[in-house]
Design an enzyme around this catalytic site. Sequence first.
Site, PDB file in Angstrom:
ATOM      1  N   GLY A 208      95.260 -16.010 -21.110  1.00 34.93           N
ATOM      2  CA  GLY A 208      93.229 -16.347 -22.554  1.00 34.93           C
ATOM      3  C   GLY A 208      92.568 -17.096 -22.401  1.00 34.93           C
ATOM      4  O   GLY A 208      91.791 -17.440 -22.940  1.00 34.93           O
TER       5      GLY A 208
ATOM      6  N   GLY B 287      89.541 -14.729 -21.612  1.00 35.14           N
ATOM      7  CA  GLY B 287      88.989 -13.811 -21.523  1.00 35.14           C
ATOM      8  C   GLY B 287      88.649 -12.689 -20.120  1.00 35.14           C
ATOM      9  O   GLY B 287      87.417 -12.165 -20.159  1.00 35.14           O
TER      10      GLY B 287
ATOM     11  N   SER C 189      93.690 -11.579 -18.099  1.00 35.97           N
ATOM     12  CA  SER C 189      94.570 -11.845 -16.933  1.00 35.97           C
ATOM     13  C   SER C 189      96.205 -10.060 -17.300  1.00 35.97           C
ATOM     14  O   SER C 189      96.339  -9.808 -16.198  1.00 35.97           O
ATOM     15  CB  SER C 189      95.700 -13.120 -17.758  1.00 35.97           C
ATOM     16  N   SER C 190      96.157  -9.448 -18.325  1.00 39.31           N
ATOM     17  CA  SER C 190      97.063  -8.983 -19.147  1.00 39.31           C
ATOM     18  C   SER C 190      97.100  -7.127 -18.593  1.00 39.31           C
ATOM     19  O   SER C 190      97.580  -6.707 -18.321  1.00 39.31           O
ATOM     20  CB  SER C 190      96.736  -8.783 -20.678  1.00 39.31           C
TER      21      SER C 190
ATOM     22  N   ASP D 136      88.871  -3.552 -20.080  1.00 40.38           N
ATOM     23  CA  ASP D 136      89.520  -4.052 -19.056  1.00 40.38           C
ATOM     24  C   ASP D 136      89.904  -3.204 -17.701  1.00 40.38           C
ATOM     25  O   ASP D 136      90.012  -3.841 -16.481  1.00 40.38           O
ATOM     26  CB  ASP D 136      90.206  -4.575 -19.235  1.00 40.38           C
TER      27      ASP D 136
END
Length: 385
Positions: free
Chosen positions: A125, A127, A130-131, A175
């Site tokens: 969370g 920014g 991590s996803s 990302d």
Amino acid sequence: MPSPESTAAAFADVHGARPVGVWSAPGRVNLIGEHTDYNDGLVFPFAIERRTWAAVSPRQDRIVSVRSGAMPDAAEASLDALGPEHVDGWSAYVFGVLWAMGERGVDLTGRTGFDILLTSDVPLGAGLSSSAAIECAVAQAVNDLWELGLSRRELIYICQLAENGAVGAPTGNMDQTASLMGVAGHGVLIDVRAETADPVALHFGDEDLELLVIDTRVHHEHATGGYGERRRSCEDGASAMGVGSLRDLTEGDLPRAAEVLDDVTFRRVKHVVTENARVARTAEVVAKDGPRAIGDLLVASHASMRDDFEISVPELDLAVETALAKGAIGARMTGGGFGGAAIALIDANRAEEVGHAVEQAFADAGFTAPIVFVVNPSDGAHRDL
């Protein structure tokens, strides 16, 4: 802190044998270029040394079983039931990759599943994506173990589809591109429309600079709330201006946009158009004049996100203002907004001083204590063991 070896050992503790391999993918910091990726624009992130590791072994059935070092209870799904309607929670990032592979043409018929154990030191969370680190580590592992031979570009699209379709977060692919295409010491200049990702040397070490991350610990969720609203505003603005995406507009189009669009939509469009210009300029300046010359561009980016795109929060603004007051060359929020982290480009010998100043400013304001750490441009996803 987790490592490839500790991840393999944790897998062995659970499954009674070491994994076939351990793969990892990094989080990322976006140096500049926010909310431009889903508008076919320009972005300039870099992979960081903080990573997610995936220890993986094949199974003999069609079950995919996933454990996380942070959440030891297993989540399981069959390769026959991986769609968005079957998965939720953190495991959707894993199952979503396998579902997306099927959607992108990988034949799942007859394939066997996996046991997967994940560890990570990418803050959740904050920014720092991590996803995408989870998605890219798993995608690289499955690509290798199933011997699919998929290119990194195809893995980017698979991981983006997992994020959009399975998780439900309406993000672009910045990302995943940074996580898969990162090069140590370099940023990745991404042109989403042209589908290019070019490494650009950042020269932080040569200039005795460091990039400080200030995790405000105000957590955000891209699958809900303002992120989707901002994306819809961009789509509405492009439609009203008669273009396919905001990438088709330049700063010279902004006077007409001010006449055509309502005030809120105009400011959303203005941010994206001017941010694209700032990304291009940052890549030019860092290559020609070095990183000490990009400070004003970082500051202008933050102001645009704060005032025009309205995705900052008081904690992020305070982090940026305090870092600049303590001599940072430039500072801005990074990531999708509504929380997360700020970055500050600083002289290497001032990291502790700037960090303490930010911590004190947060304490004085009654905010939750931030987590402050230095990151370095690092390599993208790969097999570790």
